[in-house]
Design a protein around this motif. Structure first.
Motif, PDB file in Angstrom:
ATOM      1  N   VAL A  97      74.727  63.544  72.058  1.00 42.32           N
ATOM      2  CA  VAL A  97      73.654  63.700  73.037  1.00 42.32           C
ATOM      3  C   VAL A  97      72.906  64.998  72.748  1.00 42.32           C
ATOM      4  CG1 VAL A  97      75.298  64.714  74.701  1.00 42.32           C
ATOM      5  CG2 VAL A  97      73.107  63.877  75.506  1.00 42.32           C
ATOM      6  N   ARG A  98      71.578  64.930  72.836  1.00 38.06           N
ATOM      7  CA  ARG A  98      70.747  66.122  72.623  1.00 38.06           C
ATOM      8  C   ARG A  98      69.851  66.339  73.822  1.00 38.06           C
ATOM      9  NH1 ARG A  98      70.945  64.012  67.839  1.00 38.06           N
ATOM     10  NH2 ARG A  98      69.274  62.600  68.437  1.00 38.06           N
ATOM     11  N   VAL A  99      69.612  67.616  74.158  1.00 34.34           N
ATOM     12  CA  VAL A  99      68.701  67.928  75.269  1.00 34.34           C
ATOM     13  C   VAL A  99      67.611  68.878  74.806  1.00 34.34           C
ATOM     14  CG1 VAL A  99      70.468  67.601  77.041  1.00 34.34           C
ATOM     15  CG2 VAL A  99      70.109  69.874  76.089  1.00 34.34           C
ATOM     16  N   ALA A 100      66.425  68.686  75.407  1.00 34.12           N
ATOM     17  CA  ALA A 100      65.297  69.587  75.166  1.00 34.12           C
ATOM     18  C   ALA A 100      65.280  70.629  76.282  1.00 34.12           C
ATOM     19  CB  ALA A 100      63.996  68.798  75.172  1.00 34.12           C
ATOM     20  N   VAL A 101      65.277  71.905  75.871  1.00 39.46           N
ATOM     21  CA  VAL A 101      65.247  73.007  76.842  1.00 39.46           C
ATOM     22  C   VAL A 101      63.867  73.654  76.776  1.00 39.46           C
ATOM     23  CG1 VAL A 101      66.408  75.121  77.589  1.00 39.46           C
ATOM     24  CG2 VAL A 101      67.671  73.401  76.268  1.00 39.46           C
ATOM     25  N   LYS A 102      63.204  73.727  77.908  1.00 38.82           N
ATOM     26  CA  LYS A 102      61.866  74.329  77.909  1.00 38.82           C
ATOM     27  C   LYS A 102      61.980  75.847  77.759  1.00 38.82           C
ATOM     28  CE  LYS A 102      61.249  75.069  82.890  1.00 38.82           C
ATOM     29  NZ  LYS A 102      60.391  74.894  84.060  1.00 38.82           N
ATOM     30  N   PRO A 103      60.893  76.524  77.409  1.00 39.72           N
ATOM     31  CA  PRO A 103      60.941  77.986  77.338  1.00 39.72           C
ATOM     32  C   PRO A 103      61.258  78.553  78.725  1.00 39.72           C
ATOM     33  CG  PRO A 103      58.820  77.118  76.538  1.00 39.72           C
ATOM     34  CD  PRO A 103      59.560  75.969  77.118  1.00 39.72           C
ATOM     35  N   THR A 104      61.974  79.678  78.759  1.00 32.16           N
ATOM     36  CA  THR A 104      62.219  80.349  80.031  1.00 32.16           C
ATOM     37  C   THR A 104      60.891  80.533  80.758  1.00 32.16           C
ATOM     38  OG1 THR A 104      63.861  81.612  78.796  1.00 32.16           O
ATOM     39  CG2 THR A 104      63.404  82.320  81.052  1.00 32.16           C
ATOM     40  N   SER A 105      60.839  80.142  82.004  1.00 29.10           N
ATOM     41  CA  SER A 105      59.583  80.250  82.754  1.00 29.10           C
ATOM     42  C   SER A 105      59.175  81.706  82.913  1.00 29.10           C
ATOM     43  CB  SER A 105      59.743  79.582  84.110  1.00 29.10           C
ATOM     44  OG  SER A 105      60.075  78.220  83.944  1.00 29.10           O
ATOM     45  N   SER A 106      60.154  82.593  83.066  1.00 30.18           N
ATOM     46  CA  SER A 106      59.841  84.012  83.242  1.00 30.18           C
ATOM     47  C   SER A 106      59.535  84.682  81.905  1.00 30.18           C
ATOM     48  CB  SER A 106      61.016  84.717  83.935  1.00 30.18           C
ATOM     49  OG  SER A 106      61.204  84.196  85.221  1.00 30.18           O
ATOM     50  N   THR A 107      58.378  84.374  81.359  1.00 26.21           N
ATOM     51  CA  THR A 107      57.934  85.022  80.125  1.00 26.21           C
ATOM     52  C   THR A 107      57.520  86.468  80.412  1.00 26.21           C
ATOM     53  OG1 THR A 107      56.166  85.065  78.487  1.00 26.21           O
ATOM     54  CG2 THR A 107      55.661  83.963  80.553  1.00 26.21           C
TER      55      THR A 107
ATOM     56  N   PRO B 131      69.192  73.753  84.855  1.00 27.51           N
ATOM     57  CA  PRO B 131      67.802  74.170  84.919  1.00 27.51           C
ATOM     58  C   PRO B 131      67.189  74.223  83.523  1.00 27.51           C
ATOM     59  CG  PRO B 131      69.152  75.575  86.317  1.00 27.51           C
ATOM     60  CD  PRO B 131      70.091  74.700  85.534  1.00 27.51           C
ATOM     61  N   ALA B 132      65.913  73.848  83.416  1.00 22.79           N
ATOM     62  CA  ALA B 132      65.112  73.945  82.195  1.00 22.79           C
ATOM     63  C   ALA B 132      65.222  72.774  81.232  1.00 22.79           C
ATOM     64  CB  ALA B 132      65.384  75.258  81.443  1.00 22.79           C
ATOM     65  N   ILE B 133      66.093  71.811  81.545  1.00 22.45           N
ATOM     66  CA  ILE B 133      66.171  70.617  80.686  1.00 22.45           C
ATOM     67  C   ILE B 133      64.995  69.690  81.008  1.00 22.45           C
ATOM     68  CG2 ILE B 133      67.571  68.629  80.001  1.00 22.45           C
ATOM     69  CD1 ILE B 133      68.874  71.298  79.270  1.00 22.45           C
ATOM     70  N   LYS B 134      64.296  69.236  79.973  1.00 20.84           N
ATOM     71  CA  LYS B 134      63.146  68.330  80.200  1.00 20.84           C
ATOM     72  C   LYS B 134      63.244  67.016  79.419  1.00 20.84           C
ATOM     73  CE  LYS B 134      60.079  69.192  82.625  1.00 20.84           C
ATOM     74  NZ  LYS B 134      59.976  69.030  84.108  1.00 20.84           N
ATOM     75  N   GLY B 135      64.316  66.842  78.645  1.00 20.96           N
ATOM     76  CA  GLY B 135      64.481  65.584  77.940  1.00 20.96           C
ATOM     77  C   GLY B 135      65.917  65.413  77.489  1.00 20.96           C
ATOM     78  N   VAL B 136      66.345  64.165  77.323  1.00 22.53           N
ATOM     79  CA  VAL B 136      67.693  63.881  76.841  1.00 22.53           C
ATOM     80  C   VAL B 136      67.633  62.644  75.959  1.00 22.53           C
ATOM     81  CG1 VAL B 136      68.310  62.506  78.877  1.00 22.53           C
ATOM     82  CG2 VAL B 136      70.120  63.574  77.534  1.00 22.53           C
ATOM     83  N   GLU B 137      68.421  62.632  74.902  1.00 14.20           N
ATOM     84  CA  GLU B 137      68.454  61.450  74.030  1.00 14.20           C
ATOM     85  C   GLU B 137      69.855  61.285  73.449  1.00 14.20           C
ATOM     86  OE1 GLU B 137      65.525  62.068  70.923  1.00 14.20           O
ATOM     87  OE2 GLU B 137      66.713  63.653  69.971  1.00 14.20           O
ATOM     88  N   PHE B 138      70.187  60.038  73.132  1.00 12.07           N
ATOM     89  CA  PHE B 138      71.509  59.705  72.599  1.00 12.07           C
ATOM     90  C   PHE B 138      71.362  59.131  71.199  1.00 12.07           C
ATOM     91  CE2 PHE B 138      71.742  59.675  77.142  1.00 12.07           C
ATOM     92  CZ  PHE B 138      72.937  60.324  77.404  1.00 12.07           C
ATOM     93  N   GLY B 139      72.226  59.545  70.293  1.00 12.76           N
ATOM     94  CA  GLY B 139      72.190  59.032  68.928  1.00 12.76           C
ATOM     95  C   GLY B 139      70.841  59.308  68.304  1.00 12.76           C
TER      96      GLY B 139
END
Lengths: 332, 332, 332, 332
Positions: free
Chosen positions: C263-273, C211-219
């Protein structure tokens, strides 16, 4: 592997004398009423206790561990767990030395390098059919009241009257095989997927997961091999596809044709016969006389009907869910 | 759907009177010598021409469209195409009105809304078994020379001598069924995956993709249902798992046990009998007398042995690739 | 659905506030040493308690319900169950009326018709990442000591020093996103399957189950889009395939090339602010101000590293088992 | 392997300089109008010829080999074949000695033991994206006119104006990367399957089958990692689930939420740069200067939009077929 089905996907796990056996089912639609009580009638039918079945008694209570909320399915995977309580594993220590003829003991050790849980047949045990029966209860709910799946013992030890076959086995102090037939009424036309997922292919696949099954046939089955074309062909007699005879057992070209589906399975005699047997003593390397003690069914076929119903229902529920989702013809 | 297998994955396509039939196979290891010539002997065995088979003649030349380079497989998917040349589709126009008993005509129209290619049975045609035979040729290469898959016609119309059964059918001017048996020698112990992918499950699944099969049994099969335990159990006689008898047909607990694998299938009589039949006239809504003209086999069982070999080899090749170098037990 | 993997097949189940969450894994080789204690370090890393994580505390004890015998895997499916004890479901009743922005509440109700277990996010809850971590522990054992999977928090709220990003969020009384990077050393050349099962495809697939991952990239990833060819290409410098740079992140043509996988992933802010938000009141039909009470993480990215390690290990273990089984080149 | 999709199942095959490339698609509903002409516009968009694309010209005519009858799909698998005519394989002989940096040459040889078809990248060639485009044409028909999939080049070499980025690359005599964005309008709420088959998981999986993709992000994507919760959360503003902003890119909890789906991919620079490069000479074992001759694109990102549309459409068509008429909630 240990899963079956494309939409209604059944994963079984557990060992006869381990912590538990259980089943995880993915693809169950949301909103099906489901409580522990719904499972009890079919579990009862499978249960030990009748003449010719094992004296091992288990509560066989199904615990709903996921996928059910407010007594309805949620659309998330349903997990059902059965705890193992009444195990007497010491019965089985001897088997490490004497692989039982007809059992998986020998091949399991070869395949899993001795790490397999050998107690009570482990993962190969008939106890895992509890999982099938539980999955079948949900599958029958998916099929709904209009589709009736009904199996019965058709023959024991060659006798059409199962009681007689069982008496003969008891008299002979030996185990005995049998034939179980399952019929399904109310199926729509068109279930089954060419080329490899015919109704026959998928039912046969699932049926051979039941321990002790050695043959399966549909409609006239093996008798068809002796027939001529005119005798075997079922004349179509109305626009709904009803046929004058049903040698096809409700399946043509692998697809249901709207007539009664008929499938029969051959169940071999319980491998654990009370009689003395010859088998290899792994320690000595010699063939020696051996007798299975443990607690076993005399005729495993007696417990097969509810299990056969379950696997047939599983396969059909999967086809029904697949068919309902797909716009088989475009724009309609 | 139209694919089968987990590692050795076979996808079939095509229609009897369309542009082509063909097969795409994923998971073929690199480095297997493969040329068009390798396919010809098995394709020849399947071919029409013998007494009791259809007068339709096709070259049946397999064109290798992908996955082969310098006469060896590359590890990429292998695609084999058969062009359809010798089609006489006008034979089949009438069938739209008279759905042939025993054929998929009626269910296909119901399932695909009339869009199906109905000519010559379309995608349901026995012509698609060409694809199975082609896949079987590669599967046999994967099994290697040490594993021999051999099928033969065991019975025609109830006669153990196939010739007699065929003569009786010709005399009766009717089609006739039969039994085909396949045996496999040289298999290792341990093929087959609990709980749902037993060797029996997967072979049975694949076998019912062959048109006209209505039953399958392993080892003693349906005869086991009449046996007692002592009679049926195969005593293990040495450390390699050889057994004194082979009622199990080489499979125990769903796993190969190192003995000869034995599988038999029941083939129904060809649905296209030369005799007049009753069936629904869709236009009039009445049951009327109908006769199939077209070009058909009198006993389709005659052409089944090489196809049965192919599907058994497909299943076993898939298991072998799955098993091979498998770290079934950790660190060994 | 709720399963992933081809040989090492992971099935997850459970709900945040239901009876349990758990995971069933098929295809685990026999003979891997495995006890409850093996899971605790990674479960501890995932656990709540640090600054910025939810105050909900659970024992998170993994119960081994199947597939383990004498502290070793048996080759049968491994089932791991986590009981849910510390649930406060009344926190969530309000959510039925106010679907939380950024959460699955709204789409879940639409998809499952209101039958979904909505408490604590139900089946969509981050609590199900327990299952991933557990599967990851076994996957890491399959990879063995020679292959090291290591993830770390690389950035929080745009700050390279995560502590600073977290302080900024606490000061702003808002939740915050982050970036997590996972590197793998010791991989062999050749993992990955053309055309659709590249290492990138399968890792990306698995990663988006967190949950909360919105992007992935390699190298070099998205930075590669700004590069020229000479700058991006990694020159091969020896016969083992080592490269001078590693813009490819260890994967070329979808296949591992023996260099470090990145590999890197972008994690969005917790939705429950903790902040007040606008959202629809389903009863009134108006957009109203709403504040999430419950117990939540301020920066979910803090808990992602061990989960990312787990899913990357799952994917790689699956490839390793697939590769070991298959004679990629024939006769070798 | 070389297949993707659960209901709409795409199997690709072929090699750049072999006999053909092609695609076999199972699960296509019957009754979709389909002719060769339907494929030409998208194939034309993918075709070589524009500035910055390879001078290799192929007719790229799609031959429909199965599954189509009377210009409509039949419900049987659709096979589309592209013949390879304009191949100059001698360009590639040198590559056996010099594995091209950034290409699959080196890993392919290691994986397939030298049996791979190395000409023009063989099975790893961008030419196989023809298959994706063809599958995309059918997928778009399944989505229907109400769902629009539209991709465009968003950035080349860091320039928002692609022309400028391309000019800079031509001036530098080097290849260059780019970013392509795809948006989808008209999607229903509820596509996507927890836990592992989220819309993001499946699109990401498919996207990485396109050669040269090194990153994927949805909605705000990597920018979300720098955001705070209040800034990122999309307020729900009506009962149809429309949101005030769209940082989620139309996907929440892995499920479509009825807003515009937004996905972006990072495309690395074409590996075959016109510039001299350093790479290993396999014969000498030394790193040497090497230049790629062949015929190649300067900026492969230019050809990605139509391919990205195709794979996104493939994934969405699969979800739509799965969802359609699905009894997601029982009895409704």
């Amino acid at each position: 592997m240990n899963s079956f089905g494309r939409i209604f996907r059944v994963n079984v796990f557990g060992e006869s004398h381990g912590a538990s056996v259980g089943v995880n089912i993915d693809g169950v639609p949301a909103g099906i009423p489901l409580t522990q009580a719904d499972f009890l009638p079919d579990l009862e039918r499978r249960k030990a206790g009748a003449k010719g079945t094992t004296p091992r008694k288990e509560d066989d209570l199904p615990f709903l561990k996921s996928g059910v909320f407010n007594d309805h399915t949620t659309g998330a995977p349903v997990t059902i767990l059965f705890e193992n309580n009444n195990t007497r594993s010491t019965d089985y220590e001897k088997l490490r030395q004497f692989p039982r003829p007809g059992h998986a003991d020998f091949v399991a050790t070869k395949k899993f390098g001795g790490f397999e849980d050998y107690r009570g047949g482990g993962h190969f045990s008939g106890r895992l059919t509890l999982n099938l029966v539980a999955a079948g209860v949900i599958a029958k709910k998916i099929l709904g009241p209009g589709i009736e799946v009904k199996a019965r013992l058709k023959e024991v030890g060659g006798f059409e009257d199962p009681e007689k076959g069982l008496e003969a086995a008891i008299a002979a102090k030996d185990s005995v095989g049998g034939i179980v037939e399952c019929v399904v009424d109310g199926l729509p036309i068109g279930l089954g997927e060419p080329f490899f997922d015919s109704v026959e292919s998928n039912i046969a696949h699932a049926v051979f997961s039941i321990p002790a099954i050695k043959g399966v046939e549909f409609g006239a089955g093996f008798a068809a091999a002796k027939m001529k074309g005119l005798e075997h062909n079922d004349a179509i007699i109305d626009a709904d596809g009803h046929t004058a005879t049903n040698n096809a057992g409700g399946i043509v070209g692998g697809i249901t044709n709207g007539n009664q589906l008929v499938v029969r399975v051959a169940v071999k005699p319980t491998s654990s016969t009370p009689k003395d047997q010859q088998t290899l003593n792994i320690s000595s390397g010699n063939v020696e006389t051996f007798s299975v003690k443990g607690r076993h069914d005399l005729c495993i076929a007696l417990r097969v009907p509810v299990v056969l119903e379950a696997v047939v229902a599983m396969v059909l529920a999967d086809f029904m869910l697949l068919e309902q989702r797909r716009p088989r013809t475009w724009g309609q």
